[in-house]
Write a protein that holds these residues in place. Structure first.
Motif, PDB file in Angstrom:
ATOM      1  N   UNK A  70      24.112  68.385   8.414  1.00 35.83           N
ATOM      2  CA  UNK A  70      24.418  66.969   8.219  1.00 35.83           C
ATOM      3  C   UNK A  70      23.180  66.089   8.268  1.00 35.83           C
ATOM      4  N   UNK A  71      22.163  66.508   8.958  1.00 37.03           N
ATOM      5  CA  UNK A  71      20.967  65.679   9.084  1.00 37.03           C
ATOM      6  C   UNK A  71      21.156  64.578  10.118  1.00 37.03           C
ATOM      7  N   UNK A  72      20.327  63.538  10.037  1.00 37.53           N
ATOM      8  CA  UNK A  72      20.338  62.458  11.022  1.00 37.53           C
ATOM      9  C   UNK A  72      21.447  61.441  10.799  1.00 37.53           C
ATOM     10  N   UNK A  98      31.127  71.452  11.542  1.00 39.45           N
ATOM     11  CA  UNK A  98      31.144  72.907  11.449  1.00 39.45           C
ATOM     12  C   UNK A  98      30.195  73.485  10.422  1.00 39.45           C
ATOM     13  N   UNK A  99      29.269  72.659   9.898  1.00 32.14           N
ATOM     14  CA  UNK A  99      28.341  73.126   8.860  1.00 32.14           C
ATOM     15  C   UNK A  99      27.586  74.354   9.349  1.00 32.14           C
ATOM     16  N   UNK A 100      27.312  75.313   8.501  1.00 30.75           N
ATOM     17  CA  UNK A 100      27.505  75.326   7.056  1.00 30.75           C
ATOM     18  C   UNK A 100      28.966  75.604   6.660  1.00 30.75           C
ATOM     19  N   UNK A 101      29.469  74.764   5.776  1.00 34.93           N
ATOM     20  CA  UNK A 101      30.843  74.866   5.277  1.00 34.93           C
ATOM     21  C   UNK A 101      30.872  74.435   3.814  1.00 34.93           C
ATOM     22  N   UNK A 102      31.781  75.013   3.012  1.00 36.85           N
ATOM     23  CA  UNK A 102      31.934  74.551   1.634  1.00 36.85           C
ATOM     24  C   UNK A 102      32.610  73.182   1.589  1.00 36.85           C
ATOM     25  N   UNK A 103      32.054  72.285   0.801  1.00 39.49           N
ATOM     26  CA  UNK A 103      32.647  70.970   0.602  1.00 39.49           C
ATOM     27  C   UNK A 103      33.524  71.014  -0.636  1.00 39.49           C
ATOM     28  N   UNK A 121      21.615  62.301  -0.741  1.00 41.02           N
ATOM     29  CA  UNK A 121      21.299  60.884  -0.595  1.00 41.02           C
ATOM     30  C   UNK A 121      21.706  60.348   0.767  1.00 41.02           C
ATOM     31  N   UNK A 122      22.746  60.953   1.347  1.00 40.95           N
ATOM     32  CA  UNK A 122      23.216  60.552   2.674  1.00 40.95           C
ATOM     33  C   UNK A 122      22.438  61.249   3.789  1.00 40.95           C
ATOM     34  N   UNK A 123      21.529  62.166   3.424  1.00 44.34           N
ATOM     35  CA  UNK A 123      20.695  62.818   4.423  1.00 44.34           C
ATOM     36  C   UNK A 123      21.086  64.250   4.746  1.00 44.34           C
ATOM     37  N   UNK A 124      22.044  64.818   4.012  1.00 46.73           N
ATOM     38  CA  UNK A 124      22.497  66.171   4.297  1.00 46.73           C
ATOM     39  C   UNK A 124      21.637  67.199   3.578  1.00 46.73           C
ATOM     40  N   UNK A 125      21.700  68.434   4.065  1.00 48.34           N
ATOM     41  CA  UNK A 125      21.093  69.568   3.402  1.00 48.34           C
ATOM     42  C   UNK A 125      22.218  70.313   2.694  1.00 48.34           C
ATOM     43  N   UNK A 126      22.061  70.536   1.375  1.00 40.50           N
ATOM     44  CA  UNK A 126      23.142  71.074   0.561  1.00 40.50           C
ATOM     45  C   UNK A 126      22.639  72.244  -0.269  1.00 40.50           C
ATOM     46  N   UNK A 127      23.505  73.251  -0.457  1.00 42.33           N
ATOM     47  CA  UNK A 127      23.225  74.375  -1.327  1.00 42.33           C
ATOM     48  C   UNK A 127      24.334  74.448  -2.362  1.00 42.33           C
ATOM     49  N   UNK A 128      23.958  74.708  -3.613  1.00 42.38           N
ATOM     50  CA  UNK A 128      24.953  74.917  -4.666  1.00 42.38           C
ATOM     51  C   UNK A 128      24.840  76.374  -5.075  1.00 42.38           C
ATOM     52  N   UNK A 129      25.958  77.072  -5.002  1.00 41.67           N
ATOM     53  CA  UNK A 129      25.979  78.504  -5.364  1.00 41.67           C
ATOM     54  C   UNK A 129      26.895  78.700  -6.540  1.00 41.67           C
TER      55      UNK A 129
END
Length: 129
Positions: A70-72, A98-103, A121-129
């Motif tokens: 989620x970041x800060x 509960x991250x890491x979780x699929x959104x 943009x909201x500060x999260x770390x995201x992975x696209x698989x």
């Protein structure tokens, strides 16, 4: 046990959140030892003339957006998760906590990129698989 009609089942699924539906699919796959295929992949395999290379290209239209952290700015990330899904505040907060979780699961490339941009943009770390 009374037998449920197809319409009854559809009505029940319409009431479920995205996470509840995803959990149901996983339990269904486990109970019947099957794997749910993406509709795009099934449609690509149906004509039969395209071969394996065409089916492989079609499968790449199916992406999962995974929230790694989620970041800060956790509140902003929760707001973005809610705007991208049909989740309520509690469900969105639980997903972020509960991250890491699929959104989002099984979405096209455009939707996956849009979701990644919004969450990052909201500060999260995201992975696209």
């Amino acid at each position: 046990m009374a037998k449920l009609s197809t319409d009854d089942l559809l009505d029940a699924f319409k009431e479920m959140t995205l996470l509840e539906l995803s959990d149901f699919v996983k339990k269904f796959e486990d109970a019947f030892d099957v794997k749910a295929a993406a509709p795009v992949a099934v449609a690509a395999a149906a004509p039969g003339g395209g071969g394996a290379a065409e089916a492989e290209v079609e499968e790449k239209d199916d992406f999962d957006v995974i929230l790694e952290a989620a970041g800060d700015k956790k509140i902003q990330v929760i707001k973005e998760v809610r705007s991208l899904t049909s989740l309520g505040l509690k469900e969105a907060k639980d997903l972020v906590d509960g991250a890491p979780k699929p959104v989002l699961e099984h979405v096209n490339k455009e939707a996956a990129d849009k979701a990644r941009t919004a969450l990052e943009g909201a500060g999260a770390t995201v992975t696209v698989k």
